[in-house]
Design a protein around this motif. Sequence first.
Motif, PDB file in Angstrom:
ATOM      1  N   GLN A  77      53.732  70.633  81.611  1.00 28.60           N
ATOM      2  CA  GLN A  77      52.947  69.619  80.528  1.00 28.60           C
ATOM      3  C   GLN A  77      54.055  68.719  79.919  1.00 28.60           C
ATOM      4  O   GLN A  77      53.786  67.693  79.899  1.00 28.60           O
ATOM      5  N   ASP A  78      54.942  69.530  79.557  1.00 27.53           N
ATOM      6  CA  ASP A  78      56.286  68.964  78.750  1.00 27.53           C
ATOM      7  C   ASP A  78      56.738  67.878  79.638  1.00 27.53           C
ATOM      8  O   ASP A  78      57.241  66.847  79.204  1.00 27.53           O
ATOM      9  N   ALA A  79      57.211  68.069  80.883  1.00 24.40           N
ATOM     10  CA  ALA A  79      57.691  67.213  81.826  1.00 24.40           C
ATOM     11  C   ALA A  79      56.659  66.177  82.200  1.00 24.40           C
ATOM     12  O   ALA A  79      57.351  64.906  82.122  1.00 24.40           O
ATOM     13  N   LEU A  80      55.356  66.304  82.272  1.00 26.38           N
ATOM     14  CA  LEU A  80      54.496  65.193  82.276  1.00 26.38           C
ATOM     15  C   LEU A  80      54.293  64.211  81.257  1.00 26.38           C
ATOM     16  O   LEU A  80      54.538  62.889  81.482  1.00 26.38           O
ATOM     17  N   GLY A  81      54.604  64.933  80.207  1.00 24.68           N
ATOM     18  CA  GLY A  81      54.697  63.968  79.097  1.00 24.68           C
ATOM     19  C   GLY A  81      55.917  63.168  78.999  1.00 24.68           C
ATOM     20  O   GLY A  81      55.826  62.121  78.598  1.00 24.68           O
ATOM     21  N   ALA A  82      56.947  63.677  79.243  1.00 25.05           N
ATOM     22  CA  ALA A  82      58.409  63.216  79.311  1.00 25.05           C
ATOM     23  C   ALA A  82      58.648  62.097  80.186  1.00 25.05           C
ATOM     24  O   ALA A  82      59.046  60.782  79.793  1.00 25.05           O
ATOM     25  N   ILE A  83      57.921  62.041  81.509  1.00 27.16           N
ATOM     26  CA  ILE A  83      57.893  60.907  82.275  1.00 27.16           C
ATOM     27  C   ILE A  83      57.001  59.974  81.923  1.00 27.16           C
ATOM     28  O   ILE A  83      57.174  58.815  82.592  1.00 27.16           O
ATOM     29  N   THR A  84      56.088  60.225  81.168  1.00 26.53           N
ATOM     30  CA  THR A  84      55.089  59.210  80.852  1.00 26.53           C
ATOM     31  C   THR A  84      55.379  58.474  79.606  1.00 26.53           C
ATOM     32  O   THR A  84      54.948  57.414  79.148  1.00 26.53           O
ATOM     33  N   TRP A  85      56.455  59.067  78.665  1.00 26.26           N
ATOM     34  CA  TRP A  85      56.708  58.503  77.263  1.00 26.26           C
ATOM     35  C   TRP A  85      57.051  57.006  77.201  1.00 26.26           C
ATOM     36  O   TRP A  85      56.560  56.333  76.496  1.00 26.26           O
TER      37      TRP A  85
END
Length: 834
Positions: free
Chosen positions: A509-517
């Motif tokens: 989830q953290d990675a999904l948020g990071a590539i979306t930010w």
Amino acid sequence: MAAAHPTRRTHRWILSLVALILAVLTTGVCALPAAAQPTGNGTGAAGPKFLKLSLDSVTPTAITESSDPYFVVSGTVTNIGDRVVDDVSVRLQRAAPISTASGLRTSLRLDQINYDVAGEFRDVADRLESGQRKQFSLTVALSADPDLPADVSALDITTPGIYPLLLNVNGEPAYGNQARLDDARFLLPVLGMPTATATATEPPASPAVPISPDVPPVATTMIWPLADRPRLVAGIPGSVDSYALLTDDELASSLTVGGRLDQLLSAVESAVKSDGGRDLAGALCLAIDPDLLLTVSAMISGYRVLASPSDPDGPTRAGIGTQSAENWLDRLRTLAPSMCTVALPFAQVDETALAAVNDLTLTDRALNGPADIVDSLLSVKTLRGVSLPDAGTIDTDTANLLAGHGFTTTVLADNAVTPLDGMSTAIGARPVDDTPESANPDVVRLPDVTLATAADSPPLTDPGLRVATFDIWSATALAAVGSHPPTPSFTPEQVRYDVTNDSRAARLQDALGAITWTALNPQADRPRSALFMPPQQWGANRDEATALLGQLKLLFRNNLATPRTFADLIAQPAEAQSYELNYLTKAADEAVPREFVDPVRAQAHRITELMTALAEVPQQELSPRAFLTPLRDDLIRTLTLSDRRSGGQPDTMAQRRLEQTTHTVDELYQSVSVLPPGGVYTLASEQSPLLLVARNDLPVAIRVEFRIDAPAETKITEIGEQVLPAKGTRSFQIPTEVSDSRNLVIPIALTTPDGVPLGNAVTVSVRSNAYGQALAIITACAGALLLLLAGRRLWHRFRGEADPADEGFDPETRRRVNRFRRARKREMHRQEDR
């Protein structure tokens, strides 16, 4: 009144003491839960732990306009303490949406008080015994609604963004009070607000207008690495018929269905095929480790595995991954031609250590050779002129090394370069290991590092080495996805923590948020572009890799991102502002120690010296390059960064690999030698040749020269450079003159044409049948006497006088001798006529 019985008084004292001890223990135990409260990211203060909370899944992983206005969080609570815990309950809390890039990391370390929007506690279990676990699910609405069911909480999310969420578990341990016992943090990407609903289970009667961010799309590129730690056993030169030998058979498991490399490849295969995969294929670039390809290719022909990785000379067993290796390589050969492909440095070599070794041939194999290897084994044309260092940061010597070997661009973390003037600019300067809020441009230039050009090439418009930068926050989050996650060297020190405390679902989830930010948060000082860089030895499984690729496709579909090829990224003009390198201190700490530099340089030099002596023979099956290149590869593997992030003993492994290679190189030099003749070698005359036999046990021919330290009494003529056949012997005649009849000891050795010793020197004891100076004097005196006597006889004959030497010789006897001679001649003629 009678006094109390002594025994009763003793009992009362004992009871009072026991009551006091129990009171103290109860007070201490009651305070334990407070000490055990987590301080962020699932880690607690010093003290006992009672419960472990793990996030299992978030459905959906990202919220879009078409999503339901609620999501489901599933997790597991486990009693890891030594006592029961009663009244276990959980709730979800959120903090404000992340407004800075560094917040992708720092928000996961906030105290729970910062997660100020909280849902209701939901019961999980009345009691959990020690070792017992219980799964749960929470349905959470994005925004409050009066018609929500009683068991559904709301988090008041009304705008798109990346939201930090905290899952909190409370309980009451035995002998304690109700307290927060653990938490789990993760990010929730909200790309757009769904339509409003009347309830969490029924669609609305009339959908409302969705809310979506109004920002330009982000030009997006993602590197997809396929690499593995070095597996081939060191110290085995090339051959035409031997099996490859691996340290272990873990690579077979990784290549088979369900293995790490199989899942990484499967995720890309499926993603680019679905819906044609046009956008995704354009944004992705396969980054392939040539050492992995060489190992997989060798496995296809059959291979052996060490029974014990620590005993390279011990027993071996047959490997089981031949078919898996062939299938995986065939699939990669099918996929690679349809996508961007770039070669990684050989075996994830530490390029700073490679620069310190400073061996031209070794560097060429480690940096320039990978592209040729990948092209040959996959039948593709890789992207040239760009280097992807595993550490994401390099020093000046390494930059000069890259520039000198034809690289025009290198890919580094955006905190690995700073403006040359050291002052803040529009895109922000950063000191070492700082936590920047702004990013560098996509491509910057290093004017102090000049590219090498051929003498006949036109001058370059921009001779400085270029650097393509990637975002450290998304790279840090991507590195945490999967098994055995590392924390990269470029992650700032103040936000480093043990990510294994989080579950794999939370890290995803953290990675999904990071590539979306970046797509959701346009910044005036940030480019509208993104280069996503997972670690080269990535541990993501297929589900995790598919989720990340699906997130990219989701961004493309919602016009939040647009694909940009890796070739287009590195071809774009560099920023006008000049930059300089900022070699990060953590990378220096994790680099290959300097103690390996000198030994690797020494062995690389010895291999080069041997290579120059080996001869190319048309009938020879094995070429000198094919024979010695595996040993060079072993030296490069000694400098790998892969083992230094595995949690093992990297120095021990590197030392073992170096020792095995050194031992083999020693044996190669000892394989070419002069055979000792044994005994004393007797020359027939003073000018008889010296006969020698040289042997070559190498499978390739070699050019040699004899080095003979002749004593003063001996003159030996050099025969120059000679060729010894592969796996054979050859005899040589060395022109020799000996002026002494004594036994002479002559040291003889073989060297390469450049004078490098081969094998062991031998000594030859030589004795000549010549008499030396005395023989010359006697011969001269005899000759002089002969001339004197002949002259005397002629003198008397010319004067018509009888020679005094003939006086007393009977004439009759002379006549008889003459008749005998004539009769003998006639008999000899008759014998010849017959």
